[in-house]
Design an enzyme around this catalytic site. Structure first.
Site, PDB file in Angstrom:
ATOM      1  N   ASP A 205     -11.448   5.915  13.406  1.00  0.00           N
ATOM      2  CA  ASP A 205     -12.291   4.808  13.855  1.00  0.00           C
ATOM      3  C   ASP A 205     -11.823   4.295  15.215  1.00  0.00           C
ATOM      4  OD1 ASP A 205     -13.069   1.546  12.335  1.00  0.00           O
ATOM      5  OD2 ASP A 205     -13.629   2.448  14.247  1.00  0.00           O
TER       6      ASP A 205
ATOM      7  N   MET B 115     -10.938  -6.077   8.627  1.00  0.00           N
ATOM      8  CA  MET B 115      -9.880  -6.392   9.595  1.00  0.00           C
ATOM      9  C   MET B 115      -9.657  -7.914   9.517  1.00  0.00           C
ATOM     10  SD  MET B 115     -11.165  -3.913  12.668  1.00  0.00           S
ATOM     11  CE  MET B 115     -12.857  -3.831  12.049  1.00  0.00           C
TER      12      MET B 115
ATOM     13  N   MET C 147     -14.385  -8.823  10.978  1.00  0.00           N
ATOM     14  CA  MET C 147     -13.240  -9.343  11.739  1.00  0.00           C
ATOM     15  C   MET C 147     -13.189 -10.866  11.619  1.00  0.00           C
ATOM     16  SD  MET C 147     -13.595  -7.108  15.209  1.00  0.00           S
ATOM     17  CE  MET C 147     -14.034  -5.366  15.134  1.00  0.00           C
TER      18      MET C 147
ATOM     19  N   SER D  55     -20.836   2.781  13.236  1.00  0.00           N
ATOM     20  CA  SER D  55     -20.397   1.386  13.105  1.00  0.00           C
ATOM     21  C   SER D  55     -21.426   0.476  13.752  1.00  0.00           C
ATOM     22  CB  SER D  55     -19.051   1.188  13.812  1.00  0.00           C
ATOM     23  OG  SER D  55     -18.862  -0.195  14.093  1.00  0.00           O
TER      24      SER D  55
ATOM     25  N   GLY E 289     -10.450  -4.455  16.950  1.00  0.00           N
ATOM     26  CA  GLY E 289     -10.978  -5.721  17.458  1.00  0.00           C
ATOM     27  C   GLY E 289     -12.235  -5.567  18.272  1.00  0.00           C
ATOM     28  N   PHE E 290     -12.399  -4.414  18.910  1.00  0.00           N
ATOM     29  CA  PHE E 290     -13.559  -4.278  19.789  1.00  0.00           C
ATOM     30  C   PHE E 290     -14.085  -2.839  19.787  1.00  0.00           C
ATOM     31  CE2 PHE E 290     -12.968  -8.453  21.476  1.00  0.00           C
ATOM     32  CZ  PHE E 290     -11.592  -8.658  21.410  1.00  0.00           C
TER      33      PHE E 290
ATOM     34  N   HIS F 224     -21.007   1.955   8.648  1.00  0.00           N
ATOM     35  CA  HIS F 224     -19.690   1.318   8.746  1.00  0.00           C
ATOM     36  C   HIS F 224     -19.844  -0.112   9.237  1.00  0.00           C
ATOM     37  CE1 HIS F 224     -15.248   1.561   9.270  1.00  0.00           C
ATOM     38  NE2 HIS F 224     -15.418   0.837  10.338  1.00  0.00           N
TER      39      HIS F 224
ATOM     40  N   ASP G 204     -17.794  -3.442  10.435  1.00  0.00           N
ATOM     41  CA  ASP G 204     -16.492  -3.948  10.895  1.00  0.00           C
ATOM     42  C   ASP G 204     -16.412  -5.447  10.714  1.00  0.00           C
ATOM     43  OD1 ASP G 204     -16.594  -1.423  13.311  1.00  0.00           O
ATOM     44  OD2 ASP G 204     -14.987  -1.672  11.842  1.00  0.00           O
TER      45      ASP G 204
ATOM     46  N   HIS H 150     -15.025  -2.233   6.472  1.00  0.00           N
ATOM     47  CA  HIS H 150     -13.676  -2.191   7.057  1.00  0.00           C
ATOM     48  C   HIS H 150     -13.216  -3.618   7.269  1.00  0.00           C
ATOM     49  CE1 HIS H 150     -11.247  -0.911  10.927  1.00  0.00           C
ATOM     50  NE2 HIS H 150     -10.460  -1.341   9.959  1.00  0.00           N
TER      51      HIS H 150
ATOM     52  N   GLY I 190     -19.181   4.090  17.059  1.00  0.00           N
ATOM     53  CA  GLY I 190     -19.955   2.887  17.388  1.00  0.00           C
ATOM     54  C   GLY I 190     -20.716   3.076  18.684  1.00  0.00           C
TER      55      GLY I 190
ATOM     56  N   MET J  11      -6.811   4.122  12.506  1.00  0.00           N
ATOM     57  CA  MET J  11      -7.385   3.481  13.692  1.00  0.00           C
ATOM     58  C   MET J  11      -6.980   4.287  14.913  1.00  0.00           C
ATOM     59  SD  MET J  11      -9.240   1.130  12.664  1.00  0.00           S
ATOM     60  CE  MET J  11      -9.704   0.540  14.293  1.00  0.00           C
TER      61      MET J  11
END
Ligand code: DX5
Ligand code: ZN
Length: 221
Positions: free
Chosen positions: A174, A67, A36, A7, A141-142, A32, A34, A65, A196, A136
């Site tokens: 993840d 989110m 957000m 990630s 979020g982080f 990957h 992310d 992904h 990540g 998940m």
């Protein structure tokens, strides 16, 4: 072969193509991304332009992904910018079947993700439709959070359901995946591992990627 999907959330984004090269050298299978929006999750990252930059930097599949709220409004944009896989959150989709069907109509792979507290049974009606289910293993979020052990049983449940019914979806996890826990996640039935900080914050990005990939692809006789 089981897959490693680094990630870029915790990569050095000022040197994105170099960071991608390092994981490619290490044997990464997917990249990957992310996405957000600060609404569905309490953080904002990046959108289609960065996905395009990733696409231009690699020949690996780009695993996006989402989110975000209202993901259905942005599907075409992410596909046009290079997404090979688009994963939406079950919790953010009123019309999940319609969104997943649309992703497949756009000619790419469709994934659905569930947060740690969302049960597997909420996915029962789309198990035949999806190409990928993303469990998940942290609250989204982080990066750099701790792995939530209770999510392992969700991987086991999905793996058993797939076995029993002959479903074709891949299982991806993840969040908080590292050398210390990746084997137990693999043994639970996971096929693709989003990693990540364990990769991008390590001393040697390529070597860590290789080590993780070898860990999940070593058959113990
Ligand atoms: C959470 C993100 C992270 C990221 C992986 O919303 O999806 O899980 O990809 O980050 P690490 O491996 O640092 O937990
Ligand atoms: Zn992710």
């Amino acid at each position: 072969m089981k897959k490693i999907a680094p990630s870029i959330l915790n990569a050095d984004l000022s040197n994105l193509s170099q960071q991608i090269r390092y994981v490619e050298i290490g044997g990464a299978d997917w990249i990957h991304c992310d996405i957000m929006d600060g609404q569905f999750v309490p953080n904002i990252t990046f959108g289609p332009p960065v996905v395009k930059a990733v696409k231009n930097s690699t020949r690996l599949p780009v695993d996006v992904h989402l989110m975000i709220e209202n993901a259905e409004k942005y599907l075409e944009s992410f596909v046009e910018n290079g997404a090979d896989i688009l994963t939406v959150h079950q919790e953010a989709q009123v019309h999940l079947n319609r969104t997943l069907t649309r992703i497949k109509e756009l000619g790419i792979k469709a994934g659905v993700s569930v947060n740690p507290s969302t049960p597997v049974y909420t996915l029962h009606e789309v198990l035949e439709l999806v190409d990928l289910i993303l469990i998940m293993t942290v609250n989204p979020g982080f990066g750099g959070q701790s792995f939530i052990e209770s999510t392992l049983r969700k991987v086991e449940q999905l793996s058993a359901l797939r076995e029993r019914n002959g479903y074709k979806f891949l299982i991806e996890t993840d969040g908080g995946i590292s050398k210390e826990n990746i084997l137990s996640v693999s043994n639970a039935g996971c096929d693709v591992f989003v990693v990540g900080s364990a990769i991008f914050k390590s001393d040697n990005i390529s070597a860590t990627t290789t080590e993780l990939k070898n860990l999940v692809n070593t058959i113990i006789v």
